[in-house]
Design a protein around this motif. Structure first.
Motif, PDB file in Angstrom:
ATOM      1  N   ILE A  33      -0.545  -3.407   0.753  1.00  0.00           N
ATOM      2  CA  ILE A  33      -1.637  -2.448   0.522  1.00  0.00           C
ATOM      3  C   ILE A  33      -2.161  -2.644  -0.893  1.00  0.00           C
ATOM      4  O   ILE A  33      -1.380  -2.797  -1.840  1.00  0.00           O
ATOM      5  CB  ILE A  33      -1.148  -0.991   0.701  1.00  0.00           C
ATOM      6  CG1 ILE A  33      -0.647  -0.766   2.134  1.00  0.00           C
ATOM      7  CG2 ILE A  33      -2.261   0.001   0.366  1.00  0.00           C
ATOM      8  CD1 ILE A  33      -0.010   0.593   2.375  1.00  0.00           C
ATOM      9  N   GLU A  34      -3.470  -2.633  -1.010  1.00  0.00           N
ATOM     10  CA  GLU A  34      -4.091  -2.720  -2.328  1.00  0.00           C
ATOM     11  C   GLU A  34      -5.084  -1.572  -2.447  1.00  0.00           C
ATOM     12  O   GLU A  34      -5.909  -1.369  -1.539  1.00  0.00           O
ATOM     13  CB  GLU A  34      -4.819  -4.066  -2.450  1.00  0.00           C
ATOM     14  CG  GLU A  34      -5.374  -4.332  -3.825  1.00  0.00           C
ATOM     15  CD  GLU A  34      -5.916  -5.741  -3.929  1.00  0.00           C
ATOM     16  OE1 GLU A  34      -5.633  -6.403  -4.927  1.00  0.00           O
ATOM     17  OE2 GLU A  34      -6.633  -6.165  -2.995  1.00  0.00           O
ATOM     18  N   SER A  35      -4.994  -0.808  -3.523  1.00  0.00           N
ATOM     19  CA  SER A  35      -5.945   0.303  -3.667  1.00  0.00           C
ATOM     20  C   SER A  35      -6.518   0.345  -5.075  1.00  0.00           C
ATOM     21  O   SER A  35      -5.840   0.015  -6.047  1.00  0.00           O
ATOM     22  CB  SER A  35      -5.286   1.636  -3.314  1.00  0.00           C
ATOM     23  OG  SER A  35      -4.474   2.091  -4.354  1.00  0.00           O
ATOM     24  N   ASP A  48      -3.699   8.264  -4.067  1.00  0.00           N
ATOM     25  CA  ASP A  48      -3.380   7.041  -3.324  1.00  0.00           C
ATOM     26  C   ASP A  48      -1.884   6.925  -3.063  1.00  0.00           C
ATOM     27  O   ASP A  48      -1.470   6.438  -2.010  1.00  0.00           O
ATOM     28  CB  ASP A  48      -3.892   5.818  -4.089  1.00  0.00           C
ATOM     29  CG  ASP A  48      -5.409   5.846  -4.198  1.00  0.00           C
ATOM     30  OD1 ASP A  48      -6.064   6.029  -3.162  1.00  0.00           O
ATOM     31  OD2 ASP A  48      -5.934   5.719  -5.311  1.00  0.00           O
ATOM     32  N   ILE A 103      -0.460   6.333   0.593  1.00  0.00           N
ATOM     33  CA  ILE A 103       0.363   5.138   0.834  1.00  0.00           C
ATOM     34  C   ILE A 103       1.742   5.531   1.360  1.00  0.00           C
ATOM     35  O   ILE A 103       2.246   4.947   2.326  1.00  0.00           O
ATOM     36  CB  ILE A 103       0.468   4.281  -0.447  1.00  0.00           C
ATOM     37  CG1 ILE A 103      -0.886   3.604  -0.728  1.00  0.00           C
ATOM     38  CG2 ILE A 103       1.567   3.226  -0.336  1.00  0.00           C
ATOM     39  CD1 ILE A 103      -1.023   3.038  -2.123  1.00  0.00           C
ATOM     40  N   ARG A 138       2.897  -1.671  -9.132  1.00  0.00           N
ATOM     41  CA  ARG A 138       3.301  -2.407  -7.925  1.00  0.00           C
ATOM     42  C   ARG A 138       4.537  -1.719  -7.363  1.00  0.00           C
ATOM     43  O   ARG A 138       5.563  -1.605  -8.049  1.00  0.00           O
ATOM     44  CB  ARG A 138       3.597  -3.861  -8.292  1.00  0.00           C
ATOM     45  CG  ARG A 138       3.847  -4.778  -7.099  1.00  0.00           C
ATOM     46  CD  ARG A 138       4.005  -6.220  -7.598  1.00  0.00           C
ATOM     47  NE  ARG A 138       4.319  -7.146  -6.536  1.00  0.00           N
ATOM     48  CZ  ARG A 138       3.425  -7.737  -5.752  1.00  0.00           C
ATOM     49  NH1 ARG A 138       2.135  -7.483  -5.915  1.00  0.00           N
ATOM     50  NH2 ARG A 138       3.800  -8.576  -4.806  1.00  0.00           N
ATOM     51  N   CYS A 170       7.232  -3.602   2.699  1.00  0.00           N
ATOM     52  CA  CYS A 170       5.828  -3.417   2.329  1.00  0.00           C
ATOM     53  C   CYS A 170       5.694  -3.344   0.798  1.00  0.00           C
ATOM     54  O   CYS A 170       6.559  -2.799   0.108  1.00  0.00           O
ATOM     55  CB  CYS A 170       5.281  -2.136   2.950  1.00  0.00           C
ATOM     56  SG  CYS A 170       3.528  -1.865   2.616  1.00  0.00           S
ATOM     57  N   ALA A 189       2.818  -2.328  -2.280  1.00  0.00           N
ATOM     58  CA  ALA A 189       1.530  -1.700  -2.597  1.00  0.00           C
ATOM     59  C   ALA A 189       1.166  -2.002  -4.043  1.00  0.00           C
ATOM     60  O   ALA A 189       1.985  -1.809  -4.947  1.00  0.00           O
ATOM     61  CB  ALA A 189       1.595  -0.199  -2.370  1.00  0.00           C
ATOM     62  N   VAL A 224      -1.424  -0.834  -6.779  1.00  0.00           N
ATOM     63  CA  VAL A 224      -2.267   0.353  -6.921  1.00  0.00           C
ATOM     64  C   VAL A 224      -2.860   0.399  -8.328  1.00  0.00           C
ATOM     65  O   VAL A 224      -2.128   0.340  -9.319  1.00  0.00           O
ATOM     66  CB  VAL A 224      -1.448   1.640  -6.663  1.00  0.00           C
ATOM     67  CG1 VAL A 224      -2.354   2.855  -6.558  1.00  0.00           C
ATOM     68  CG2 VAL A 224      -0.593   1.505  -5.405  1.00  0.00           C
ATOM     69  N   MET A 231      -9.201   1.316  -0.349  1.00  0.00           N
ATOM     70  CA  MET A 231      -7.848   0.868  -0.037  1.00  0.00           C
ATOM     71  C   MET A 231      -7.944  -0.238   1.006  1.00  0.00           C
ATOM     72  O   MET A 231      -8.689  -0.113   1.981  1.00  0.00           O
ATOM     73  CB  MET A 231      -7.014   2.037   0.490  1.00  0.00           C
ATOM     74  CG  MET A 231      -5.538   1.737   0.659  1.00  0.00           C
ATOM     75  SD  MET A 231      -4.591   3.229   1.152  1.00  0.00           S
ATOM     76  CE  MET A 231      -4.587   4.173  -0.366  1.00  0.00           C
ATOM     77  N   ILE A 277      -5.587  -2.542   3.584  1.00  0.00           N
ATOM     78  CA  ILE A 277      -4.274  -2.515   4.227  1.00  0.00           C
ATOM     79  C   ILE A 277      -4.151  -3.743   5.126  1.00  0.00           C
ATOM     80  O   ILE A 277      -5.028  -3.991   5.959  1.00  0.00           O
ATOM     81  CB  ILE A 277      -4.099  -1.225   5.069  1.00  0.00           C
ATOM     82  CG1 ILE A 277      -4.400   0.018   4.214  1.00  0.00           C
ATOM     83  CG2 ILE A 277      -2.700  -1.149   5.652  1.00  0.00           C
ATOM     84  CD1 ILE A 277      -4.664   1.273   5.005  1.00  0.00           C
TER      85      ILE A 277
END
Length: 315
Positions: A142-144, A167, A171, A200, A207, A209, A211, A224, A226
């Motif tokens: 996931i990148e937000s 976020d 997440i 991170r 998973c 993420a 952020v 975001m 995903i």
């Protein structure tokens, strides 16, 4: 016909004023007062909403069924505790409290008094987020990005507790796995607190993420991305757009599948009204609200971990 519930809003600055307007417009809810230590602001909002103004919220405690608490973060615990102790259901703005011990006390008190305690994580009510149900299976990456111009309203806390916490909440709701490791870097730019942060987060289920949150950007952005085994999903919180890109059955080149894309744009909604309606509904039905005290505590715990990492770096 439903019993009329008596409501009040404690703290009617920028956000609290919207809460008061929404309660005033709901059927089966009577906004009996707004409370704010600034008498002019209290009177202005009370006049707008056709209710009475108070400067001391304690005058409300024996007269209401439910409240929104929209005061500065440092006062969340004291005000919410007083309300819960008087058997009043509480919608508490985020971040829930300053410390985890304060959050734990409110959660326990709400259980003892059989009160609904809902935390104001507003993005949960964004139509594009709600539409993820049925699309999302197991997120792998996931990148937000949540970027905003500077606003003094949130400057009583760092950017993690001001913006990134939205976020973090989303997440953790999507991944549904314990956190194994966090790395974070941040810089103060306009305030003494950190104003831009990248973190991170690695979860126990594998998973990851990545952020980023900033309150010193020229243009607002709330997006975001995903990734899961069969799809790449983009959520645009600002514009309420959900893009889903999936592998198709055919190949465009040998070994390379086609990509089928679907974009869904949702009408401009009223997330604050939806949040308040959900709160009132949870009270009427005697069920857990969409964002529980435990949810608020989980987002707060991760935000504090990130803030502590940043504080160590600063020294």
């Amino acid at each position: 016909m439903n019993k009329i519930l008596k409501a009040a809003v404690i703290g009617v600055g920028y956000l609290g004023r919207f809460h008061a307007q929404k309660y005033a417009g709901l059927p089966d809810v009577d906004l009996i007062a707004v409370a704010d230590p600034n008498p002019e602001q209290a009177a202005r909002v009370a006049d707008e909403c056709g209710t009475r103004a108070l400067t001391d919220f304690r005058e409300l405690l024996d007269t209401v069924d439910l409240v929104s608490v929209v005061v500065p973060t440092q006062l969340h615990h004291a005000v919410a505790r007083e309300c819960l102790a008087h058997d009043i259901h509480v919608l508490l703005e985020k971040p829930m409290t300053v410390t985890l011990a304060e959050a734990d006390e409110l959660i326990e008190l709400a259980k003892q008094r059989r009160c609904v305690l809902q935390v104001g994580h507003l993005e949960r009510f964004n139509a594009a987020v709600l539409a993820l149900e049925g699309v999302l299976t197991t997120p792998r990456f996931i990148e937000s990005h949540r970027l905003a111009p500077f606003n003094p309203r949130g400057a009583d806390v760092n950017v993690v507790l001001d913006l990134m916490i939205h976020d973090i909440d989303i997440i953790q709701m999507l991944v549904h796995s314990p956190i194994e490791n966090i790395d974070a870097n941040g810089v103060p730019v306009l305030t003494d607190e950190v104003d831009i942060v990248n973190t991170r987060i690695r979860f126990a289920n594998g998973c990851v993420a990545n952020v980023t949150a900033s309150r010193v950007s020229m243009k607002p952005q709330r997006k975001m991305r995903i990734f899961q085994n069969d799809a790449y999903i983009t959520v645009d919180f600002n514009n309420r757009v959900l893009d889903v890109h999936r592998k198709g059955d055919r190949e465009v080149f040998p070994g390379i599948p086609e990509i089928n894309s679907q974009e869904r744009q949702f009408k401009s909604g009223d997330a604050i009204r939806d949040e308040i309606v959900a709160f009132v509904d949870a009270i009427r039905r005697g069920v857990a609200p969409p964002v529980t005290g435990e949810d608020g505590r989980l987002a707060l715990e991760t935000s504090i971990r990130i803030s502590d990492l940043l504080a160590k770096q600063a020294h």
